[in-house]
Design a protein around this motif. Structure first.
Motif, PDB file in Angstrom:
ATOM      1  N   THR A  54       0.811  -1.220   0.000  1.00 39.04           N
ATOM      2  CA  THR A  54       0.000   0.000   0.000  1.00 39.04           C
ATOM      3  C   THR A  54       0.846   1.272   0.000  1.00 39.04           C
ATOM      4  O   THR A  54       0.306   2.362   0.114  1.00 39.04           O
ATOM      5  N   SER A  55       2.154   1.132  -0.104  1.00 36.25           N
ATOM      6  CA  SER A  55       3.010   2.318  -0.177  1.00 36.25           C
ATOM      7  C   SER A  55       4.288   1.984  -0.940  1.00 36.25           C
ATOM      8  O   SER A  55       4.726   0.833  -0.984  1.00 36.25           O
ATOM      9  N   THR A  56       4.853   3.008  -1.526  1.00 40.62           N
ATOM     10  CA  THR A  56       6.153   2.920  -2.195  1.00 40.62           C
ATOM     11  C   THR A  56       7.037   4.033  -1.649  1.00 40.62           C
ATOM     12  O   THR A  56       6.627   5.202  -1.637  1.00 40.62           O
ATOM     13  N   SER A  57       8.240   3.670  -1.191  1.00 45.58           N
ATOM     14  CA  SER A  57       9.161   4.648  -0.612  1.00 45.58           C
ATOM     15  C   SER A  57      10.416   4.740  -1.465  1.00 45.58           C
ATOM     16  O   SER A  57      11.047   3.721  -1.766  1.00 45.58           O
ATOM     17  N   GLN A  68       1.757   6.990  -0.739  1.00 46.23           N
ATOM     18  CA  GLN A  68       0.697   6.101  -0.299  1.00 46.23           C
ATOM     19  C   GLN A  68      -0.159   5.716  -1.500  1.00 46.23           C
ATOM     20  O   GLN A  68      -0.532   6.580  -2.314  1.00 46.23           O
ATOM     21  N   LEU A  69      -0.454   4.438  -1.628  1.00 46.14           N
ATOM     22  CA  LEU A  69      -1.203   3.932  -2.776  1.00 46.14           C
ATOM     23  C   LEU A  69      -2.669   3.781  -2.387  1.00 46.14           C
ATOM     24  O   LEU A  69      -3.008   3.022  -1.479  1.00 46.14           O
ATOM     25  N   ILE A  75      -8.756  -2.484  -7.552  1.00 44.51           N
ATOM     26  CA  ILE A  75      -7.621  -3.117  -6.872  1.00 44.51           C
ATOM     27  C   ILE A  75      -7.299  -2.336  -5.605  1.00 44.51           C
ATOM     28  O   ILE A  75      -7.477  -1.115  -5.546  1.00 44.51           O
ATOM     29  N   ASP A  76      -6.841  -3.065  -4.590  1.00 47.04           N
ATOM     30  CA  ASP A  76      -6.607  -2.455  -3.284  1.00 47.04           C
ATOM     31  C   ASP A  76      -5.176  -2.023  -3.049  1.00 47.04           C
ATOM     32  O   ASP A  76      -4.852  -1.455  -2.003  1.00 47.04           O
ATOM     33  N   GLY A  77      -4.289  -2.284  -3.986  1.00 46.78           N
ATOM     34  CA  GLY A  77      -2.881  -1.926  -3.851  1.00 46.78           C
ATOM     35  C   GLY A  77      -2.070  -2.704  -4.869  1.00 46.78           C
ATOM     36  O   GLY A  77      -2.582  -3.155  -5.889  1.00 46.78           O
ATOM     37  N   LEU A  78      -0.792  -2.892  -4.576  1.00 42.84           N
ATOM     38  CA  LEU A  78       0.106  -3.620  -5.468  1.00 42.84           C
ATOM     39  C   LEU A  78       0.510  -4.949  -4.833  1.00 42.84           C
ATOM     40  O   LEU A  78       0.341  -5.155  -3.637  1.00 42.84           O
ATOM     41  N   TYR A  79       1.069  -5.831  -5.651  1.00 44.15           N
ATOM     42  CA  TYR A  79       1.500  -7.150  -5.187  1.00 44.15           C
ATOM     43  C   TYR A  79       2.790  -7.520  -5.900  1.00 44.15           C
ATOM     44  O   TYR A  79       3.053  -7.077  -7.023  1.00 44.15           O
ATOM     45  N   GLY A 179       5.695  -2.454   2.239  1.00 48.03           N
ATOM     46  CA  GLY A 179       5.685  -1.661   1.018  1.00 48.03           C
ATOM     47  C   GLY A 179       6.955  -1.842   0.201  1.00 48.03           C
ATOM     48  O   GLY A 179       7.920  -2.478   0.638  1.00 48.03           O
ATOM     49  N   TYR A 180       6.944  -1.290  -0.998  1.00 48.45           N
ATOM     50  CA  TYR A 180       8.144  -1.282  -1.829  1.00 48.45           C
ATOM     51  C   TYR A 180       9.099  -0.206  -1.318  1.00 48.45           C
ATOM     52  O   TYR A 180       8.675   0.903  -0.971  1.00 48.45           O
ATOM     53  N   HIS A 181      10.384  -0.521  -1.305  1.00 52.45           N
ATOM     54  CA  HIS A 181      11.408   0.461  -0.948  1.00 52.45           C
ATOM     55  C   HIS A 181      12.505   0.426  -2.009  1.00 52.45           C
ATOM     56  O   HIS A 181      13.046  -0.641  -2.321  1.00 52.45           O
ATOM     57  N   TRP A 182      12.832   1.613  -2.539  1.00 47.73           N
ATOM     58  CA  TRP A 182      13.859   1.752  -3.561  1.00 47.73           C
ATOM     59  C   TRP A 182      14.892   2.753  -3.061  1.00 47.73           C
ATOM     60  O   TRP A 182      14.547   3.848  -2.623  1.00 47.73           O
TER      61      TRP A 182
END
Length: 360
Positions: A54-57, A68-69, A75-79, A179-182
């Motif tokens: 539900t979030s990407t940082s 925040q997604l 769709i409820d977010g990413l997978y 969440g995703y972290h880059w």
């Protein structure tokens, strides 16, 4: 799966064993998740315990920008499913639609009719070396970067990237990351992607550094690059439990290949590959698979050729931006600008998928 659902006869040949894993960044972007939703595969992905993202940082040096997604478009977010999960779910979906799968066979040549049109393949059993011929109206190479079908039909690159990255990754449990972290610092990058039964953590660098400093000890190289990117990430990974061996990818230049011809087509990495640093390969594959399936169902060579032209047009800017990011020839303000442009491209991609399924 999509072609079989339209009532066409589909035979899938795979030289590997059913259920095997493969190199992947796992992360799906919105367009890829939308595809799974429309195909009826997203709910099975959830049931397999794939974490909701539900979030990407984005970590630019010491600065963190968190996005925040919001749920939308069904769709409820990413997978980011493990390939052992998503590949098997797609196989099950294809089988339910009538597709037949044969594992442990390799393609040795393409068959052509008296007009030169591809009309099938010759295959060999990997175990006992028995041979056979399979005839078909269309042969699709969905067999990756080192595509046998591309080689056999002479599908040469029409465009090649200038730069690439090398990557070391593994999987970790007991790693408190959501969440995703880059992560980005000069000449290095890293990512943490929650997936089934843990988190995939990758470290990326220029290929020369991989060859000279990391290839001989990829565990130490992984830890060092993580520490250069973000010391808190490196500390958290050092306390986590590694569940898989480290895997290294020395880098491969991205490309577009000629992807259609009389009786044949290419899809996924077989036809179009860009550096994994932007983590968009699976989303590309899903979007391209939908477009190719619709072309195949239309039933003409022109429709398949139009699939290739549309893919190249849709992907050109994303390919160029990825090439710039993979170069590591950027400072932190520049990489932020490139990511803003990537975000615009991903919004357009999601809009294309929505329009394809009759949504706005």
């Amino acid at each position: 799966m999509l072609i079989a659902r339209a009532g066409l006869s589909v035979l899938v040949l795979d030289r590997g064993r059913e259920g095997t894993d493969t190199l992947s960044t796992h992360a799906l972007m919105r367009a890829g998740v939308l595809q799974l939703h429309h195909w009826g595969i997203l709910e099975p992905v959830r049931r397999k315990g794939t974490p909701l993202v539900t979030s990407t940082s984005f970590h630019y040096g010491d600065e963190e920008i968190r996005v925040q997604l919001k749920p939308r478009d069904g769709i409820d977010g990413l997978y980011a499913p493990r390939r052992t999960v998503i590949d098997q779910l797609l196989v099950e979906g294809a089988r339910a639609a009538g597709a037949v799968f044969v594992y442990g066979v390799s393609v040795t040549q393409v068959l052509r009719d008296d007009r030169g049109r591809v009309c099938g393949v010759a295959v060999k059993d990997v175990a006992d070396h028995a041979t056979a011929e399979v005839h078909a109206n269309l042969v699709i190479g969905a067999d990756g970067v080192r595509s046998t079908i591309a080689n056999l039909v002479g599908a040469t690159p029409t465009r090649t990237a200038r730069t690439t990255t090398a990557v070391v990754f593994s999987y970790f449990s007991n790693l408190p990351i959501e969440g995703y972290h880059w992560y980005y610092r000069p000449k290095v990058s890293a990512g943490a992607i929650p997936t089934n039964d843990g988190v995939c953590v990758f470290a990326a660098m220029p290929p020369q550094r991989f060859e000279e400093q990391v290839a001989s000890n990829i565990a130490a190289g992984h830890e060092q690059v993580l520490r250069e990117c973000d010391a808190s990430l490196a500390d958290a990974v050092s306390r986590a439990t590694r569940t898989d061996p480290y895997r290294g990818f020395p880098g491969t230049l991205g490309y577009f290949r000629k992807s259609s011809g009389p009786g044949w087509a290419l899809v996924g990495d077989a036809g179009y590959f860009k550096d994994p640093l932007t983590a968009h390969g699976m989303t590309d594959a899903f979007v391209d698979a939908e477009h190719l399936a619709r072309a195949v169902i239309a039933g003409t060579d022109d429709a398949v050729a139009d699939y290739e032209r549309a893919r190249d047009e849709r992907s050109a800017e994303f390919f160029e931006l990825t090439d710039q990011i993979a170069s590591f020839e950027w400072d932190l303000p520049t990489i932020q600008g490139l990511h803003r442009r990537l975000s615009d491209e991903m919004k357009q991609e999601a809009a294309i998928v929505l329009a394809m399924h009759g949504a706005r």
